[in-house]
Design an enzyme around this catalytic site. Structure first.
Site, mmCIF file in Angstrom:
data_model
loop_
_atom_site.group_PDB
_atom_site.id
_atom_site.type_symbol
_atom_site.label_atom_id
_atom_site.label_comp_id
_atom_site.label_asym_id
_atom_site.label_seq_id
_atom_site.Cartn_x
_atom_site.Cartn_y
_atom_site.Cartn_z
ATOM 1 N N ARG A 1 -15.919 -51.010 -20.970
ATOM 2 C CA ARG A 1 -16.721 -49.996 -21.632
ATOM 3 C C ARG A 1 -17.125 -50.393 -23.046
ATOM 4 O O ARG A 1 -17.813 -49.635 -23.722
ATOM 5 C CB ARG A 1 -15.893 -48.718 -21.728
ATOM 6 C CG ARG A 1 -16.423 -47.592 -20.889
ATOM 7 C CD ARG A 1 -15.383 -46.513 -20.949
ATOM 8 N NE ARG A 1 -15.879 -45.223 -20.649
ATOM 9 C CZ ARG A 1 -15.671 -44.606 -19.485
ATOM 10 N NH1 ARG A 1 -15.064 -45.223 -18.507
ATOM 11 N NH2 ARG A 1 -16.082 -43.386 -19.318
ATOM 12 N N LYS B 1 -20.355 -43.402 -10.399
ATOM 13 C CA LYS B 1 -19.476 -44.586 -10.321
ATOM 14 C C LYS B 1 -18.304 -44.335 -9.367
ATOM 15 O O LYS B 1 -18.020 -45.146 -8.492
ATOM 16 C CB LYS B 1 -18.923 -44.949 -11.716
ATOM 17 C CG LYS B 1 -19.987 -45.227 -12.762
ATOM 18 C CD LYS B 1 -19.372 -45.655 -14.080
ATOM 19 C CE LYS B 1 -18.547 -44.601 -14.773
ATOM 20 N NZ LYS B 1 -19.291 -43.423 -15.267
ATOM 21 N N ARG C 1 -18.975 -30.486 -10.704
ATOM 22 C CA ARG C 1 -18.001 -31.314 -9.982
ATOM 23 C C ARG C 1 -16.606 -30.663 -9.934
ATOM 24 O O ARG C 1 -16.168 -30.059 -10.900
ATOM 25 C CB ARG C 1 -17.918 -32.658 -10.713
ATOM 26 C CG ARG C 1 -16.772 -33.530 -10.289
ATOM 27 C CD ARG C 1 -16.852 -34.880 -10.902
ATOM 28 N NE ARG C 1 -16.750 -34.873 -12.350
ATOM 29 C CZ ARG C 1 -16.869 -35.960 -13.101
ATOM 30 N NH1 ARG C 1 -17.118 -37.116 -12.530
ATOM 31 N NH2 ARG C 1 -16.759 -35.889 -14.402
ATOM 32 N N ARG D 1 -11.984 -31.182 -14.120
ATOM 33 C CA ARG D 1 -11.478 -32.007 -15.221
ATOM 34 C C ARG D 1 -11.633 -31.289 -16.556
ATOM 35 O O ARG D 1 -12.628 -30.603 -16.773
ATOM 36 C CB ARG D 1 -12.249 -33.346 -15.257
ATOM 37 C CG ARG D 1 -11.666 -34.362 -14.311
ATOM 38 C CD ARG D 1 -12.535 -35.567 -14.095
ATOM 39 N NE ARG D 1 -13.066 -36.196 -15.301
ATOM 40 C CZ ARG D 1 -13.788 -37.317 -15.278
ATOM 41 N NH1 ARG D 1 -14.037 -37.923 -14.132
ATOM 42 N NH2 ARG D 1 -14.254 -37.829 -16.395
ATOM 43 N N ARG E 1 -19.713 -37.613 -24.438
ATOM 44 C CA ARG E 1 -19.449 -38.800 -23.608
ATOM 45 C C ARG E 1 -20.728 -39.606 -23.400
ATOM 46 O O ARG E 1 -20.702 -40.838 -23.365
ATOM 47 C CB ARG E 1 -18.833 -38.376 -22.266
ATOM 48 C CG ARG E 1 -17.349 -38.035 -22.402
ATOM 49 C CD ARG E 1 -16.836 -37.113 -21.319
ATOM 50 N NE ARG E 1 -17.011 -37.622 -19.980
ATOM 51 C CZ ARG E 1 -16.982 -36.860 -18.885
ATOM 52 N NH1 ARG E 1 -16.790 -35.563 -18.988
ATOM 53 N NH2 ARG E 1 -17.136 -37.400 -17.695
HETATM 54 P P1 AP5 Z 1 -19.008 -39.185 -10.083
HETATM 55 O O1 AP5 Z 1 -19.035 -40.189 -8.991
HETATM 56 O O2 AP5 Z 1 -17.754 -38.423 -10.294
HETATM 57 O O3 AP5 Z 1 -19.519 -39.854 -11.455
HETATM 58 P P2 AP5 Z 1 -18.803 -40.876 -12.427
HETATM 59 O O4 AP5 Z 1 -19.833 -41.852 -12.858
HETATM 60 O O5 AP5 Z 1 -17.547 -41.396 -11.819
HETATM 61 O O6 AP5 Z 1 -18.512 -39.890 -13.631
HETATM 62 P P3 AP5 Z 1 -17.242 -39.775 -14.575
HETATM 63 O O7 AP5 Z 1 -17.368 -38.458 -15.278
HETATM 64 O O8 AP5 Z 1 -15.971 -40.030 -13.837
HETATM 65 O O9 AP5 Z 1 -17.523 -40.932 -15.577
HETATM 66 P P4 AP5 Z 1 -16.911 -41.160 -16.962
HETATM 67 O O10 AP5 Z 1 -17.310 -42.545 -17.206
HETATM 68 O O11 AP5 Z 1 -17.282 -40.170 -18.002
HETATM 69 O O12 AP5 Z 1 -15.348 -40.843 -16.730
HETATM 70 P P5 AP5 Z 1 -14.074 -41.757 -16.565
HETATM 71 O O13 AP5 Z 1 -13.154 -41.080 -15.643
HETATM 72 O O14 AP5 Z 1 -14.434 -43.155 -16.299
HETATM 73 O O15 AP5 Z 1 -20.217 -38.165 -9.825
HETATM 74 C C1 AP5 Z 1 -20.371 -36.995 -10.613
HETATM 75 C C2 AP5 Z 1 -20.787 -35.816 -9.718
HETATM 76 O O16 AP5 Z 1 -22.107 -36.050 -9.249
HETATM 77 C C3 AP5 Z 1 -19.907 -35.660 -8.477
HETATM 78 O O17 AP5 Z 1 -19.670 -34.294 -8.260
HETATM 79 C C4 AP5 Z 1 -20.725 -36.256 -7.332
HETATM 80 O O18 AP5 Z 1 -20.531 -35.563 -6.135
HETATM 81 C C5 AP5 Z 1 -22.163 -36.086 -7.822
HETATM 82 N N1 AP5 Z 1 -22.994 -37.229 -7.459
HETATM 83 C C6 AP5 Z 1 -22.653 -38.544 -7.467
HETATM 84 N N2 AP5 Z 1 -23.698 -39.321 -7.083
HETATM 85 C C7 AP5 Z 1 -24.739 -38.456 -6.847
HETATM 86 C C8 AP5 Z 1 -26.090 -38.627 -6.420
HETATM 87 N N3 AP5 Z 1 -26.596 -39.838 -6.151
HETATM 88 N N4 AP5 Z 1 -26.853 -37.501 -6.292
HETATM 89 C C9 AP5 Z 1 -26.351 -36.273 -6.544
HETATM 90 N N5 AP5 Z 1 -25.078 -36.053 -6.931
HETATM 91 C C10 AP5 Z 1 -24.278 -37.127 -7.088
HETATM 92 O O19 AP5 Z 1 -13.456 -41.709 -18.053
HETATM 93 C C11 AP5 Z 1 -12.927 -40.523 -18.592
HETATM 94 C C12 AP5 Z 1 -12.401 -40.748 -20.001
HETATM 95 O O20 AP5 Z 1 -11.306 -41.689 -19.967
HETATM 96 C C13 AP5 Z 1 -13.388 -41.345 -21.013
HETATM 97 O O21 AP5 Z 1 -14.203 -40.373 -21.603
HETATM 98 C C14 AP5 Z 1 -12.432 -42.018 -22.022
HETATM 99 O O22 AP5 Z 1 -11.853 -41.066 -22.857
HETATM 100 C C15 AP5 Z 1 -11.356 -42.578 -21.098
HETATM 101 N N6 AP5 Z 1 -11.639 -43.945 -20.612
HETATM 102 C C16 AP5 Z 1 -11.819 -44.311 -19.296
HETATM 103 N N7 AP5 Z 1 -12.061 -45.622 -19.192
HETATM 104 C C17 AP5 Z 1 -12.039 -46.116 -20.453
HETATM 105 C C18 AP5 Z 1 -12.246 -47.417 -20.989
HETATM 106 N N8 AP5 Z 1 -12.529 -48.478 -20.203
HETATM 107 N N9 AP5 Z 1 -12.180 -47.580 -22.342
HETATM 108 C C19 AP5 Z 1 -11.883 -46.529 -23.150
HETATM 109 N N10 AP5 Z 1 -11.674 -45.263 -22.700
HETATM 110 C C20 AP5 Z 1 -11.755 -45.058 -21.369
HETATM 111 MG MG MG Z 2 -15.508 -41.249 -12.313
#
Ligand code: AP5
Ligand code: MG
Length: 214
Positions: free
Chosen positions: A88, A13, A127, A161, A172
């Site tokens: 979410r 994402k 990552r 992270r 997660r």
């Molecule tokens: P990356 O692009 O970083 O993936 P991502 O989907 O952004 O993963 P996140 O871990 O950020 O998602 P998340 O939903 O758990 O975390 P968030 O920050 O939203 O890619 C991952 C890796 O893979 C990278 O190294 C990249 O290079 C590689 N990659 C990407 N695409 C690839 C491909 N096609 N092929 C190979 N490699 C690839 O949330 C964190 C926390 O915040 C949550 O757990 C929760 O506690 C809180 N939170 C956030 N939003 C909310 C909400 N709306 N409601 C409640 N709590 C929330």
């Molecule tokens: Mg992310």
């Protein structure tokens, strides 16, 4: 143009949001990044949510909706937004619909990145990002051109992270399947959802998004 990108942790994402942000002059709104910034700054909100984020549990809908509502009013959002990691839960999706109606805005595309849970651990554990400018890398899939040196700013310090441990990633993933997956039906019923194979390379996923948008 306003876009939502859905998908399990590590599905890409953030990676795709940053690419689309540049290409279409949109603004990425990552609730995860906003919350991590609050934690780093030591704000009252950051202290409230720290434990939940580090353990991979969702933060309350009320806090999230409040943050998004404020950010949508900023002028730099006027060209369009990519929602990354939001909504979410079904209440968050409903609140977003209401907020957009109030502001006479609407969602153009909802993309769901489909990636097997089995591939996720490798993606998330590998990552890291530049401590100085924040640009993201991966030990296997997205290495800096010169090992140990950030492509963008030349810095040599990198960070990971706190929630990127194997156990937390598994939690997660569970949260996603229980609490976030129901919003897939919400957007599918609204005729907005496109499922995109996230198992291909980063550039192939971007090409698919571009093809759908154009
Ligand atoms: P990356 O692009 O970083 O993936 P991502 O989907 O952004 O993963 P996140 O871990 O950020 O998602 P998340 O939903 O758990 O975390 P968030 O920050 O939203 O890619 C991952 C890796 O893979 C990278 O190294 C990249 O290079 C590689 N990659 C990407 N695409 C690839 C491909 N096609 N092929 C190979 N490699 C690839 O949330 C964190 C926390 O915040 C949550 O757990 C929760 O506690 C809180 N939170 C956030 N939003 C909310 C909400 N709306 N409601 C409640 N709590 C929330
Ligand atoms: Mg992310």
């Amino acid at each position: 143009m306003n876009i939502i990108i859905l998908g399990v942790p590590g599905s890409g994402k953030g990676t795709q949001s940053k690419i689309l942000e540049k290409k279409f002059s949109l603004k990425q709104l990552s609730t995860g990044e906003m919350l991590r910034n609050e934690v780093t700054s030591g704000s009252a909100l950051g202290n409230r949510v720290r434990k939940r984020i580090h353990s991979g549990r969702l933060v309350s809908d009320e806090i999230i909706i409040n943050i998004i509502s404020k950010r949508l009013d900023e002028k730099k959002m006027s060209k369009g937004v990519i929602f990354d990691g939001f909504p979410r839960t079904v209440p968050q999706a409903e609140a977003l619909t209401d907020l957009l109606v109030e502001k006479s805005l609407f969602i153009d595309y909802v993309f769901e990145l489909i990636v097997d849970d089995d591939s996720i651990i490798e993606r998330v554990i590998g990552r890291y990002s530049c401590k100085e400018c924040g640009i993201g890398y991966h030990e296997k899939f997205e290495k800096p051109k010169l090992e140990g040196t950030c492509d963008k700013c030349g810095n040599h310090d990198f960070v990971r992270r706190n929630d990127d441990t194997e156990d937390t990633v598994r939690d997660r993933l569970k949260q996603y399947h229980h609490q976030t997956a129901p919003i897939i039906a919400y957007y599918s019923d609204a005729g907005l959802l496109t499922r995109v194979n996230g198992m291909t390379g980063i550039n192939e996923v971007t090409d698919k998004f571009n093809e759908i948008i154009q």
